[in-house]
Motif scaffolding. Structure first.
Motif, mmCIF file in Angstrom:
data_model
loop_
_atom_site.group_PDB
_atom_site.id
_atom_site.type_symbol
_atom_site.label_atom_id
_atom_site.label_comp_id
_atom_site.label_asym_id
_atom_site.label_seq_id
_atom_site.Cartn_x
_atom_site.Cartn_y
_atom_site.Cartn_z
ATOM 1 N N GLY A 175 -1.274 5.781 -9.061
ATOM 2 C CA GLY A 175 -1.510 4.447 -8.520
ATOM 3 C C GLY A 175 -1.428 3.369 -9.577
ATOM 4 N N SER A 176 -1.400 2.124 -9.110
ATOM 5 C CA SER A 176 -1.171 1.007 -10.030
ATOM 6 C C SER A 176 -2.334 0.825 -11.013
ATOM 7 C CB SER A 176 -0.970 -0.283 -9.233
ATOM 8 O OG SER A 176 -2.015 -0.457 -8.301
ATOM 9 N N ARG A 177 -3.554 1.064 -10.542
ATOM 10 C CA ARG A 177 -4.692 0.852 -11.433
ATOM 11 C C ARG A 177 -4.680 1.826 -12.593
ATOM 12 N NH1 ARG A 177 -10.511 0.050 -9.023
ATOM 13 N NH2 ARG A 177 -10.777 0.929 -11.094
ATOM 14 N N THR A 178 -4.361 3.073 -12.276
ATOM 15 C CA THR A 178 -4.310 4.083 -13.335
ATOM 16 C C THR A 178 -3.351 3.651 -14.425
ATOM 17 O OG1 THR A 178 -4.407 5.594 -11.474
ATOM 18 C CG2 THR A 178 -4.169 6.563 -13.652
ATOM 19 N N ILE A 198 1.758 -4.557 -11.873
ATOM 20 C CA ILE A 198 2.334 -3.211 -11.886
ATOM 21 C C ILE A 198 2.797 -2.826 -10.498
ATOM 22 C CG2 ILE A 198 1.729 -0.792 -12.212
ATOM 23 C CD1 ILE A 198 0.055 -1.785 -14.628
ATOM 24 N N ARG A 199 2.054 -3.259 -9.506
ATOM 25 C CA ARG A 199 2.491 -2.978 -8.139
ATOM 26 C C ARG A 199 3.862 -3.588 -7.871
ATOM 27 N NH1 ARG A 199 -2.923 -3.106 -6.714
ATOM 28 N NH2 ARG A 199 -3.047 -5.235 -5.968
ATOM 29 N N ASN A 200 4.019 -4.814 -8.360
ATOM 30 C CA ASN A 200 5.335 -5.448 -8.194
ATOM 31 C C ASN A 200 6.438 -4.615 -8.837
ATOM 32 O OD1 ASN A 200 4.473 -7.661 -6.742
ATOM 33 N ND2 ASN A 200 3.932 -8.803 -8.601
ATOM 34 N N GLY A 236 -0.367 6.749 -3.994
ATOM 35 C CA GLY A 236 0.297 6.347 -5.216
ATOM 36 C C GLY A 236 1.764 6.734 -5.170
ATOM 37 N N ARG A 237 2.447 6.516 -6.300
ATOM 38 C CA ARG A 237 3.879 6.810 -6.343
ATOM 39 C C ARG A 237 4.163 8.167 -6.956
ATOM 40 N NH1 ARG A 237 3.425 1.574 -5.037
ATOM 41 N NH2 ARG A 237 5.389 0.703 -4.250
ATOM 42 N N VAL A 238 5.263 8.727 -6.507
ATOM 43 C CA VAL A 238 5.731 10.024 -6.980
ATOM 44 C C VAL A 238 7.198 9.871 -7.377
ATOM 45 C CG1 VAL A 238 6.380 12.319 -6.183
ATOM 46 C CG2 VAL A 238 4.158 11.372 -5.568
ATOM 47 N N PRO A 239 7.620 10.429 -8.490
ATOM 48 C CA PRO A 239 9.028 10.301 -8.869
ATOM 49 C C PRO A 239 9.947 11.000 -7.862
ATOM 50 C CG PRO A 239 7.699 11.116 -10.714
ATOM 51 C CD PRO A 239 6.836 11.150 -9.499
#
Lengths: 361, 361
Positions: B38-41, B55-57, B76-79
DNA sequence: TTTTAGCACTCAATTTAGTTGAGTGCTAAT
DNA sequence: ATTAGCACTCAACTAAATTGAGTGCTAAAA
């Protein structure tokens, strides 16, 4: 509370029989469904010739005998390893292969082939496919094999590097590279080859060393003494040192298809173990000693925590009356033992046959 | 709603760089934890030099580029595979083995041994252990190997069964049993052996057939014609027919130790596939064609549904400049590519070396 | 003496509802 | 271009309630 009341006094034949019947029913149901079996289910299967309550009583007996157990208070019954053992020893009936299976096996054996290793690999694949379980084939032929022929090939002219090619009676061919302490002349090598082939033909490998030593003694002082000495050295460095045991293991992924696979840790531990191979080998080697019919190892009997939930059905295969290896099926303790036995029997027979034929050629 | 707004106009170098940095961060974190990032991490990892919102942007940009994705709206995001590809092609830095790893590898190579197959088996085990992933070694030496020496051994005196022993330059020894149309005399056989060894020494296997045919033409009418004809027949029936490709696969159980293993179906499908071997072989054969550095196949790039979640890092190994096989590591797409590359590189080098040495002996 | 009906009890498995928290996208202020 | 703030989403977790298959025991019936 303190005294365990054992009330299996109803030991007349009819009761004994009924108990077996119900036990078999539980076992079969559990094998089919992989779920604990309850009294009502059994009652229905017996067309309500007995009420669930009665069956509960009988189940209590069976539990006391150690054949079945409760996962928890209010669950159905599950066979114990001891239960499977009882079934296998006393109740199991001989089973035959289905026509489909016969057909598949026959079809697979139609294509002939000359490579021993290929034959075995195919056999293990086949067994795994037909049984839908993991299958294994141990070949430990060499150590109990018979000498047929040897050839010595110089690897570089004039050097002391030698390729030793050895053919056994079962048709297996083995190569060894050896390095001699000093170069050897061509003529000497030819003599050596002739000597070895004459002396050793037809001899079990186990007797070779003894035989050569004895002959060496006999020739002490003669021209041949050195030849024998050299021969012995070569044989010792090649055929006798190699413990040519090889294990094929096929279809391990099928283990993941069983419902008990859900228990991830179990499966993982098993697969780990199988990759090591050594523990399995130890087990299989036992079969080589005696020529028996099928051997069945059930769960904890294998004496290995990781295999606790799996069973192994094995049988040795042979050329003539010489045991040369073992075939087996590995699956959950909840397996159809009679069917596995039938399959393993057939495969062991067939494999022995095919390899024998190959050796004759 | 209808127009997809693409707002990656901020294409100055600094932005580009920052994007890469954040992408690498996501990738590394995901590789470590196997959990969506996630962006906060990320913000924390960058010591709050940028706010989560920023970072979200950036993440949104990366998503638009196809490098990362959402499992669901608020995760969160995953590659993506494409992301890994980008990383591997553009961002990945060379990595070196740890001292421990060096030590393990060196220790394993201390014990010399003469059997090619044993060397390879050990190598695959070693690679699997050090990488803690599944490892594979393809040996396809024969087809691109070089002729060194041949020997013919009659299996039964006076019969027409023959054992052909072939030694290649890489030190591999192969046996073939052949059945001749008619018995062959000892003298004739000796001539044949000498002829073959003289004619073919040092020749790549691929050229053998052509060479023999040409020589046969040249000798047309001479005494040697028949000899050449016979020689060709034998070679064709043995060395040239056998496609001696062999694949070792070790440590598949380690795949079960990865967190993605929870997805039972995935794992099952993969293990099934690996047992078949053919699909993998097809992939590996490609590496033999060109001698490149490491090849990396990422997930869907392997073109097989079952391998979608796994990646393969391979490299060919060679004797001199002759490619004779491939080594590789197979693991989840979420693997440490740079490390795998380092390991595979080292193993490929070492294996080539060891086999070369063996051939020289 | 054996079988059965009935009943109280157990306990995993399923269902339901509620809570939490990490994460997002968008917007407006900085 | 960056950030703070806010409303929203949704998997994951928790706790409680419900279900149902199954048991053991007892007393009555066969």
């Amino acid at each position: 509370m303190s005294v365990t009341r054992i009330h299996i006094k109803r030991n007349s034949d009819t009761f004994e029989l009924r108990r077996c019947q119900i036990f078999t029913e539980i076992l079969n149901l559990y094998i089919q469904t992989a779920a604990p079996v309850g009294s009502r289910t059994i009652a229905r299967r017996l067309r309500n010739s007995l009420s669930p309550a009665t069956i509960r009583n009988i189940m209590a007996d069976l539990e006391e005998l150690g054949y079945i157990e409760h996962p928890y208070t209010s669950a159905g019954r599950v066979p114990t390893d001891q239960g499977y053992r009882y079934y296998v020893n006393a109740l199991m009936q001989q089973s035959h292969l289905t026509e489909d299976e016969e057909e598949t096996i026959r079809a697979a054996h139609e294509r002939h082939c000359t490579e021993l290793e290929e034959i075995i690999e195919r056999a293990s694949r086949l067994l795994s496919e037909v049984s839908n379980q993991a299958a294994l084939v141990l070949f430990s032929g060499v150590s109990r094999d018979i000498f047929k022929r040897i050839a010595l090939i110089p690897l570089d002219s004039g050097s002391n590097r030698l390729l030793v090619v050895f053919v056994s009676a079962s048709g297996m061919v083995r190569n060894y590279k050896v390095e001699l302490p000093e170069p050897i002349e061509d003529i000497q090598m030819e003599r050596l080859t002739r000597l070895l082939n004459q002396e050793l033909e037809g001899l079990p490998l186990a007797q070779i060393e003894y035989h050569l030593k004895r002959r060496m003694m006999m020739e002490q002082g003669s021209l041949y003494y050195n030849l024998f000495k050299q021969a012995l050295a070569i044989i010792k460095a090649t055929i006798l040192t190699s413990k040519e045991e090889r294990l094929w293991l096929e279809g391990t992924s099928r283990i993941l298809e069983q419902p008990e696979f859900k228990e991830v840790t179990r499966t993982r531990a098993l697969l780990r173990l199988l990759e090591e191979k050594e523990p399995l080998l130890e087990l299989l080697r036992q079969d080589l000693e005696q020529d028996q019919r099928c051997r069945i190892y059930i769960g904890s009997e294998m004496g290995n925590e990781a295999m606790k939930w799996y069973s192994l059905v094995t049988r040795s295969y042979k050329i003539g009356d010489r045991v040369i290896g073992t075939v087996g099926i590995l699956g959950p303790t909840r397996m159809e033992y009679s069917h596995s036995v039938a399959l393993v029997d057939r495969m062991a027979g067939l494999l022995g046959e095919v390899i024998s034929q190959m050796g004759e050629l």
